[in-house]
Write a protein that holds these residues in place. Structure first.
Motif: not given
Length: 199
Positions: A93-112, A145-151
């Protein structure tokens, strides 16, 4: 035109190393998330690759999927994040590591723009896939789903499969070269298919 600052996650892998090269060839300020793994300490090819990238002006940024703040710090340096971690290890389930990246992108707030690790068959069209591939497609949909929910602004790149992975073994799982003795036909035998066997 203003150039982007790009972070590549998985920058020493099969796809990642090519993405890094294209990014700095295009003049983008390029960063590689460098995840220290003890088992890679003696992988001379990867060390040489990272040194070569560094010589070309690519920045190595330390980080870890088990350290949220390190991911946030890395993401804050850029405006585009491209993830190229492998999805072929379906049992991990290595792909699911990206959920941690999604959380980081959401918290950073600067990714275009975020490009998650897709690069294969579109998981949204694979509802009838069989195991073990089904696991990877399901995991990719969880990430979407996580990416889209995090907008988070995103681009999905589905190249529909890389023939290079399958060509050598003529689509026979776990084979690098085709067998001269037997051929495995996948499925239940009710679907038509064509296979060219050359000697």
């Amino acid at each position: 035109m203003e150039k982007s600052k790009v972070l590549v996650v998985g920058g020493t892998g099969y796809i990642g190393k090519r993405l890094v090269k294209v990014s700095f060839d295009e003049g983008q300020e390029t960063y590689i998330l460098h995840i220290h793994r003890p088992e890679n300490k003696y992988d001379i090819d990867k060390v040489q690759m990272l040194l070569s990238f560094k010589e070309h002006g690519t920045h190595l940024v330390p980080g870890s999927f088990s350290d949220h703040q390190s991911l946030v710090n890395a993401v804050k340096l850029v405006d585009v994040v491209i993830c190229a971690i492998a999805g072929v290890h379906v049992r991990s389930h290595q792909i699911l590591l990206q959920l941690k990246l999604v959380d980081a992108i959401k918290d950073a707030g600067n990714v275009k723009r975020f490009l998650p690790s897709e690069f294969g068959t579109d998981p949204a069209r694979m509802e009838n896939a069989l195991e073990p591939g089904r696991i990877t497609f399901d995991d990719k949909m969880v990430v979407r789903k996580a990416i889209e929910e995090a907008r988070i602004p995103f681009t999905y790149i589905s190249a529909n499969c890389f023939a290079g992975y399958f060509l050598g073994g003529l689509c026979e799982p776990c084979k690098i070269l085709p067998s001269r003795d037997s051929v495995t036909l996948l499925g239940d035998g009710n679907k038509k298919g064509i296979r060219n066997l050359c000697r």
